[in-house]
Write a protein that holds these residues in place. Sequence first.
Motif, PDB file in Angstrom:
ATOM      1  N   ASP A   1       0.800  -1.220   0.000  1.00 59.83           N
ATOM      2  CA  ASP A   1       0.000   0.000   0.000  1.00 59.83           C
ATOM      3  C   ASP A   1       0.837   1.276   0.000  1.00 59.83           C
ATOM      4  OD1 ASP A   1       0.770  -0.679   2.561  1.00 59.83           O
ATOM      5  OD2 ASP A   1      -1.218  -0.481   3.459  1.00 59.83           O
ATOM      6  N   ALA A   2       2.012   1.285   0.629  1.00 61.69           N
ATOM      7  CA  ALA A   2       2.840   2.495   0.621  1.00 61.69           C
ATOM      8  C   ALA A   2       3.294   2.860  -0.797  1.00 61.69           C
ATOM      9  CB  ALA A   2       4.029   2.348   1.566  1.00 61.69           C
ATOM     10  N   PRO A   3       3.909   1.948  -1.558  1.00 58.65           N
ATOM     11  CA  PRO A   3       4.281   2.323  -2.930  1.00 58.65           C
ATOM     12  C   PRO A   3       3.088   2.583  -3.836  1.00 58.65           C
ATOM     13  CG  PRO A   3       4.686  -0.008  -2.544  1.00 58.65           C
ATOM     14  CD  PRO A   3       4.405   0.602  -1.214  1.00 58.65           C
ATOM     15  N   HIS A   4       1.946   1.968  -3.515  1.00 61.57           N
ATOM     16  CA  HIS A   4       0.745   2.193  -4.328  1.00 61.57           C
ATOM     17  C   HIS A   4       0.241   3.624  -4.163  1.00 61.57           C
ATOM     18  CE1 HIS A   4      -3.294   0.228  -5.804  1.00 61.57           C
ATOM     19  NE2 HIS A   4      -2.927   1.259  -6.538  1.00 61.57           N
ATOM     20  N   MET A   5       0.415   4.221  -3.005  1.00 64.30           N
ATOM     21  CA  MET A   5      -0.095   5.574  -2.764  1.00 64.30           C
ATOM     22  C   MET A   5       0.895   6.667  -3.174  1.00 64.30           C
ATOM     23  SD  MET A   5       0.326   6.474   1.296  1.00 64.30           S
ATOM     24  CE  MET A   5       1.980   6.617   2.036  1.00 64.30           C
ATOM     25  N   ILE A   6       2.129   6.336  -3.494  1.00 65.42           N
ATOM     26  CA  ILE A   6       3.240   7.279  -3.409  1.00 65.42           C
ATOM     27  C   ILE A   6       3.363   8.242  -4.592  1.00 65.42           C
ATOM     28  CG2 ILE A   6       5.167   6.074  -4.551  1.00 65.42           C
ATOM     29  CD1 ILE A   6       5.152   7.561  -0.964  1.00 65.42           C
ATOM     30  N   GLY A   7       2.615   8.041  -5.673  1.00 67.67           N
ATOM     31  CA  GLY A   7       2.765   8.864  -6.868  1.00 67.67           C
ATOM     32  C   GLY A   7       2.845  10.367  -6.634  1.00 67.67           C
ATOM     33  N   PRO A   8       1.966  10.975  -5.807  1.00 67.53           N
ATOM     34  CA  PRO A   8       2.035  12.433  -5.609  1.00 67.53           C
ATOM     35  C   PRO A   8       3.355  12.947  -5.033  1.00 67.53           C
ATOM     36  CG  PRO A   8      -0.108  11.602  -4.940  1.00 67.53           C
ATOM     37  CD  PRO A   8       0.738  10.401  -5.215  1.00 67.53           C
ATOM     38  N   ILE A   9       4.097  12.075  -4.326  1.00 69.30           N
ATOM     39  CA  ILE A   9       5.422  12.496  -3.845  1.00 69.30           C
ATOM     40  C   ILE A   9       6.351  12.749  -5.029  1.00 69.30           C
ATOM     41  CG2 ILE A   9       7.489  11.724  -2.596  1.00 69.30           C
ATOM     42  CD1 ILE A   9       5.272  12.656  -0.749  1.00 69.30           C
ATOM     43  N   GLY A  10       6.214  11.967  -6.087  1.00 75.40           N
ATOM     44  CA  GLY A  10       6.984  12.220  -7.296  1.00 75.40           C
ATOM     45  C   GLY A  10       6.562  13.510  -7.978  1.00 75.40           C
ATOM     46  N   ILE A  11       5.271  13.856  -7.862  1.00 73.44           N
ATOM     47  CA  ILE A  11       4.779  15.088  -8.480  1.00 73.44           C
ATOM     48  C   ILE A  11       5.348  16.316  -7.781  1.00 73.44           C
ATOM     49  CG2 ILE A  11       2.709  16.481  -8.873  1.00 73.44           C
ATOM     50  CD1 ILE A  11       1.151  13.866  -9.288  1.00 73.44           C
ATOM     51  N   ILE A  12       5.266  16.380  -6.455  1.00 71.59           N
ATOM     52  CA  ILE A  12       5.727  17.570  -5.741  1.00 71.59           C
ATOM     53  C   ILE A  12       7.248  17.706  -5.809  1.00 71.59           C
ATOM     54  CG2 ILE A  12       5.963  16.546  -3.448  1.00 71.59           C
ATOM     55  CD1 ILE A  12       4.551  20.054  -4.367  1.00 71.59           C
ATOM     56  N   ASN A  13       7.938  16.609  -6.116  1.00 72.07           N
ATOM     57  CA  ASN A  13       9.392  16.636  -6.302  1.00 72.07           C
ATOM     58  C   ASN A  13       9.756  16.467  -7.778  1.00 72.07           C
ATOM     59  OD1 ASN A  13      10.705  16.738  -3.513  1.00 72.07           O
ATOM     60  ND2 ASN A  13       9.201  15.104  -3.246  1.00 72.07           N
ATOM     61  N   ALA A  14       8.926  16.998  -8.665  1.00 73.11           N
ATOM     62  CA  ALA A  14       9.148  16.848 -10.106  1.00 73.11           C
ATOM     63  C   ALA A  14      10.576  17.219 -10.486  1.00 73.11           C
ATOM     64  CB  ALA A  14       8.159  17.713 -10.878  1.00 73.11           C
ATOM     65  N   CYS A  15      11.218  16.351 -11.241  1.00 70.51           N
ATOM     66  CA  CYS A  15      12.586  16.521 -11.747  1.00 70.51           C
ATOM     67  C   CYS A  15      13.654  16.372 -10.660  1.00 70.51           C
ATOM     68  CB  CYS A  15      12.757  17.858 -12.460  1.00 70.51           C
ATOM     69  SG  CYS A  15      11.600  18.123 -13.821  1.00 70.51           S
ATOM     70  N   ASP A  16      13.281  15.935  -9.481  1.00 72.51           N
ATOM     71  CA  ASP A  16      14.243  15.749  -8.385  1.00 72.51           C
ATOM     72  C   ASP A  16      14.044  14.365  -7.758  1.00 72.51           C
ATOM     73  OD1 ASP A  16      16.008  15.930  -6.288  1.00 72.51           O
ATOM     74  OD2 ASP A  16      15.208  17.796  -5.474  1.00 72.51           O
ATOM     75  N   PRO A  17      14.474  13.308  -8.455  1.00 68.33           N
ATOM     76  CA  PRO A  17      14.212  11.951  -7.970  1.00 68.33           C
ATOM     77  C   PRO A  17      14.853  11.623  -6.628  1.00 68.33           C
ATOM     78  CG  PRO A  17      15.669  11.925  -9.892  1.00 68.33           C
ATOM     79  CD  PRO A  17      15.142  13.306  -9.770  1.00 68.33           C
ATOM     80  N   THR A  18      15.998  12.202  -6.331  1.00 68.50           N
ATOM     81  CA  THR A  18      16.645  11.915  -5.049  1.00 68.50           C
ATOM     82  C   THR A  18      15.810  12.433  -3.888  1.00 68.50           C
ATOM     83  OG1 THR A  18      18.831  11.955  -6.071  1.00 68.50           O
ATOM     84  CG2 THR A  18      18.739  12.224  -3.680  1.00 68.50           C
ATOM     85  N   GLN A  19      15.321  13.666  -3.997  1.00 70.23           N
ATOM     86  CA  GLN A  19      14.467  14.207  -2.937  1.00 70.23           C
ATOM     87  C   GLN A  19      13.147  13.443  -2.865  1.00 70.23           C
ATOM     88  OE1 GLN A  19      15.387  16.907  -0.660  1.00 70.23           O
ATOM     89  NE2 GLN A  19      13.805  15.645   0.295  1.00 70.23           N
ATOM     90  N   ALA A  20      12.639  13.028  -4.001  1.00 68.36           N
ATOM     91  CA  ALA A  20      11.407  12.236  -4.015  1.00 68.36           C
ATOM     92  C   ALA A  20      11.590  10.941  -3.232  1.00 68.36           C
ATOM     93  CB  ALA A  20      10.996  11.930  -5.454  1.00 68.36           C
TER      94      ALA A  20
END
Length: 377
Positions: A160-179
């Motif tokens: 469930d944690a990885p299933h919900m996690i998409g918006p964290i990638g959005i708010i850290n767009a172009c910054d995968p390490t911070q995501a």
Amino acid sequence: MTENLLFKKIYGSVAAANIGSAMGAAVEWVSVPGGGWKAVEEKLGWVEGFLPWVQKDRDVRYWNNSPKLHYFEVNMEPGMTEDGAEIRYLLALAIIEKKGRITVDDLAKVWKREIKREDIGRLVNPHIRMHYDRLTCGDYLSRIPPRFIGSMTYWPGLVDAPHMIGPIGIINACDPTQAAYDAQEVSLLLQPAESGGTESSKAIAAATAAAFCPDATVESIIDAARNNVSETTREIIDETLELARKYPDIKEIREPIRQHFMPTYPYADGVETAAEALALFQITKGDIREGMIGATNLGRDTDCIGGMLGPISGAFKGIDEVPLEWVEQCDKAIAGNPYTMQKIPMKELSWKLYEALISHKKGMESISQTLDSMIGK
């Protein structure tokens, strides 16, 4: 507001995530207890769109050492999402309210306000009751801090944690390490710090963030996932990517995937599911229609595969590449469901996430300007 490239990527990520969750949900409980992709094909054929689905009234014991959990019967319209989409929406709400990156405490605040305990077991997964009760028991002095709650789970590695996690990638767009860092932080509400649940969250969040880069490629996005996880998780991802290279077709890879993972765990855990999502991303080159169909028919934990692949492919290709009929049906089904917490339509939610990302960008610019002033620029 103008629908610029950034907005289109956000909307694509939001919509494809929900579509993947909804399409896979209708076949999940055919696949999981019944033999994977073969059971899906035997009962439903090759699934290429939404199906109505019924969550049966039943008790389920996830793993042998865990308590039974009760699911209530709910009839779902074609296009309706499921438990992972519910908590993904709450994660998006937390980001919108914070107008930027969030902590596990920010997410916990939204959970306590939005989740109705009496509805847990309908759309919200029944094991969430344990997390919710630990969040709300006692008073501010005695209740358990949110970042400790995931360490108490019966199911390290749950999806469930990885299933919900998409918006964290959005708010850290172009910054995968911070995501990846933020993914581990918010996953503490559900998973132990070094579990497969947090590791797979880091992989999906990093890949989603990397997919926002205008010059992103399939390879750069997959590398972002690989470079932000542990050596063990990376090995599992690489094994799965090797299967994708050997069987570069969404039908051909089904049986090799089943044979590879079935001896380890009869259902699926977070790391496996994230690896399968990345393998399908590699095979389909990020094509949203082909990817969602591939995830639905792969077998194993189909809704979670689609719900993890969707944010990445949607951010990579943008909303213009998401089939409009799927977007409309998913929105319609969500709007008509009496139990969902998803009250904001996907396009409006995407605009709110866009505004949060712009606010976050301005904060970073302010810090940069302050540092420049200190070094004489």
